[in-house]
Design a protein around this motif. Sequence first.
Motif, mmCIF file in Angstrom:
data_model
loop_
_atom_site.group_PDB
_atom_site.id
_atom_site.type_symbol
_atom_site.label_atom_id
_atom_site.label_comp_id
_atom_site.label_asym_id
_atom_site.label_seq_id
_atom_site.Cartn_x
_atom_site.Cartn_y
_atom_site.Cartn_z
ATOM 1 N N ARG A 238 -7.333 2.413 -6.672
ATOM 2 C CA ARG A 238 -7.302 1.723 -5.380
ATOM 3 C C ARG A 238 -8.188 0.490 -5.416
ATOM 4 N N GLU A 239 -7.958 -0.391 -4.483
ATOM 5 C CA GLU A 239 -8.748 -1.613 -4.375
ATOM 6 C C GLU A 239 -9.931 -1.364 -3.438
ATOM 7 N N ILE A 240 -11.115 -1.722 -3.884
ATOM 8 C CA ILE A 240 -12.325 -1.600 -3.069
ATOM 9 C C ILE A 240 -13.033 -2.951 -3.072
ATOM 10 N N ASP A 241 -12.982 -3.645 -1.966
ATOM 11 C CA ASP A 241 -13.656 -4.942 -1.834
ATOM 12 C C ASP A 241 -13.263 -5.900 -2.965
ATOM 13 N N GLY A 242 -11.976 -5.945 -3.263
ATOM 14 C CA GLY A 242 -11.492 -6.869 -4.285
ATOM 15 C C GLY A 242 -11.621 -6.378 -5.712
ATOM 16 N N ILE A 243 -12.112 -5.163 -5.895
ATOM 17 C CA ILE A 243 -12.293 -4.570 -7.222
ATOM 18 C C ILE A 243 -11.294 -3.430 -7.407
ATOM 19 N N THR A 244 -10.669 -3.380 -8.592
ATOM 20 C CA THR A 244 -9.746 -2.293 -8.893
ATOM 21 C C THR A 244 -10.530 -1.095 -9.415
ATOM 22 N N TYR A 245 -10.594 -0.053 -8.608
ATOM 23 C CA TYR A 245 -11.295 1.181 -9.007
ATOM 24 C C TYR A 245 -10.277 2.158 -9.588
ATOM 25 N N CYS A 246 -10.538 2.641 -10.798
ATOM 26 C CA CYS A 246 -9.647 3.607 -11.452
ATOM 27 C C CYS A 246 -10.453 4.806 -11.930
ATOM 28 N N ASN A 247 -9.980 5.990 -11.602
ATOM 29 C CA ASN A 247 -10.564 7.218 -12.129
ATOM 30 C C ASN A 247 -9.443 7.989 -12.817
ATOM 31 N N ASP A 248 -9.645 8.332 -14.093
ATOM 32 C CA ASP A 248 -8.561 8.951 -14.867
ATOM 33 C C ASP A 248 -8.384 10.440 -14.603
ATOM 34 N N GLY A 249 -9.229 11.036 -13.755
ATOM 35 C CA GLY A 249 -9.066 12.448 -13.411
ATOM 36 C C GLY A 249 -9.725 13.377 -14.404
ATOM 37 N N ASP A 250 -9.037 14.440 -14.821
ATOM 38 C CA ASP A 250 -9.668 15.456 -15.668
ATOM 39 C C ASP A 250 -8.603 16.359 -16.278
ATOM 40 N N TRP A 251 -9.085 17.300 -17.135
ATOM 41 C CA TRP A 251 -8.186 18.271 -17.774
ATOM 42 C C TRP A 251 -8.628 19.704 -17.521
ATOM 43 N N VAL A 252 -9.171 19.917 -16.323
ATOM 44 C CA VAL A 252 -9.410 21.282 -15.843
ATOM 45 C C VAL A 252 -8.745 21.499 -14.486
ATOM 46 N N GLU A 253 -8.508 20.406 -13.760
ATOM 47 C CA GLU A 253 -7.901 20.505 -12.429
ATOM 48 C C GLU A 253 -6.592 19.721 -12.337
ATOM 49 N N SER A 254 -6.705 18.385 -12.382
ATOM 50 C CA SER A 254 -5.546 17.538 -12.096
ATOM 51 C C SER A 254 -4.655 17.310 -13.313
ATOM 52 N N LEU A 255 -5.161 17.546 -14.530
ATOM 53 C CA LEU A 255 -4.382 17.348 -15.758
ATOM 54 C C LEU A 255 -3.783 15.940 -15.785
ATOM 55 N N SER A 256 -4.660 14.946 -15.673
ATOM 56 C CA SER A 256 -4.201 13.569 -15.523
ATOM 57 C C SER A 256 -4.870 12.633 -16.525
ATOM 58 N N ALA A 257 -4.256 11.473 -16.679
ATOM 59 C CA ALA A 257 -4.802 10.409 -17.525
ATOM 60 C C ALA A 257 -4.440 9.075 -16.898
ATOM 61 N N LEU A 258 -5.206 8.060 -17.247
ATOM 62 C CA LEU A 258 -4.887 6.688 -16.846
ATOM 63 C C LEU A 258 -4.260 6.009 -18.057
ATOM 64 N N VAL A 259 -3.191 5.261 -17.839
ATOM 65 C CA VAL A 259 -2.535 4.561 -18.941
ATOM 66 C C VAL A 259 -2.322 3.098 -18.578
ATOM 67 N N GLU A 260 -2.267 2.272 -19.615
ATOM 68 C CA GLU A 260 -1.915 0.859 -19.468
ATOM 69 C C GLU A 260 -0.675 0.615 -20.317
ATOM 70 N N ASP A 261 0.364 0.042 -19.714
ATOM 71 C CA ASP A 261 1.553 -0.286 -20.499
ATOM 72 C C ASP A 261 1.372 -1.655 -21.155
ATOM 73 N N TYR A 262 2.380 -2.095 -21.896
ATOM 74 C CA TYR A 262 2.228 -3.340 -22.647
ATOM 75 C C TYR A 262 2.330 -4.581 -21.764
ATOM 76 N N ALA A 263 2.676 -4.391 -20.500
ATOM 77 C CA ALA A 263 2.655 -5.507 -19.547
ATOM 78 C C ALA A 263 1.298 -5.607 -18.857
ATOM 79 N N GLY A 264 0.407 -4.643 -19.162
ATOM 80 C CA GLY A 264 -0.926 -4.665 -18.574
ATOM 81 C C GLY A 264 -1.045 -3.921 -17.262
ATOM 82 N N GLU A 265 0.006 -3.211 -16.858
ATOM 83 C CA GLU A 265 -0.031 -2.444 -15.612
ATOM 84 C C GLU A 265 -0.763 -1.119 -15.837
ATOM 85 N N LEU A 266 -1.606 -0.757 -14.889
ATOM 86 C CA LEU A 266 -2.347 0.501 -14.948
ATOM 87 C C LEU A 266 -1.696 1.514 -14.009
ATOM 88 N N ARG A 267 -1.566 2.759 -14.475
ATOM 89 C CA ARG A 267 -1.046 3.810 -13.604
ATOM 90 C C ARG A 267 -1.565 5.164 -14.075
#
Length: 294
Positions: A238-267
């Motif tokens: 999410r955006e916080i005061d013009g800054i992109t804040y990213c949290n990749d989560g964990d592997w005990v609860e949400s089983l998540s990761a943050l990835v960047e594709d080759y276009a530079g998009e984060l999801r």
Amino acid sequence: MKPRDQFLTKEFLGADAGNAHETTREKTRDPHKFRTIWISDVHLGTTGCQAQRLLEFLRKTESDTLYLVGDIIDGWQLKRRWYWDQSHNNVVQTVLKKAKKGTEVIFVPGNHDEAVRQFIDLDFGGIRVRDELIHTTAQGKRMLVLHGDRFDGVISCAKWLAYVGDNLYTVILKWNQWLNSWRARAGLPYWSLSQYLKLKVKNAVSYISSFENALAAEAKRRGLDGVICGHIHKPEIREIDGITYCNDGDWVESLSALVEDYAGELRLVTWQEIVMPHQHAKHQKEEELCVSPS
């Protein structure tokens, strides 16, 4: 001898078509390829660690760079009671294998594996150990990468309280395991009890918000575009005061990761999305159908 074209019979072309179909089928089994992957809070060495699911995720994905953003190994729990399943060992071996095959692997230690911080700026088996660093996306955005525990008031000011909270958290994770074993037998998707409780407790919501704001403020102070962290086990972009804040989560609860594709998009991606895409799509559709009109 027959001219070359006369060998191109329907049967021959049919065989080629079959081979082409086989090639297409093989491609569908190819790993998901990303420019960058961030994972954190794996907590190897604990019974709550979802090592087998992480292993499946790692085997299904490829990336140029893999960031391990802290709390990969849970030294706090291992000091109290030794636990190391074969699946935990397999995760370590898989990461080492990725590094050997050319993936740039960067380990940013967290509070649970803080013992590794004595090796900051050293390299082991192709894995670089760094306290923090700046990642530049394909779009040119400069992102601060760190675990985030230094911005946690409990860790900084009352570490004993963090240990108490860690024990309580371990109990909740056991409940989470029992619950999801039952859900799996009932044919229901994975669901995190601990994440649900966090979002329902007002103080926990306030704590998460304070943590996110503190990290965003630090990135802004340094003149960066954003921050990527772990620590609080809550995946978020999410955006916080013009800054992109990213949290990749964990592997005990949400089983998540943050990835960047080759276009530079984060999801954000989840184990279910990568390993079980059909079930994920079905679950997403069911959720959409359940949303009542406003």
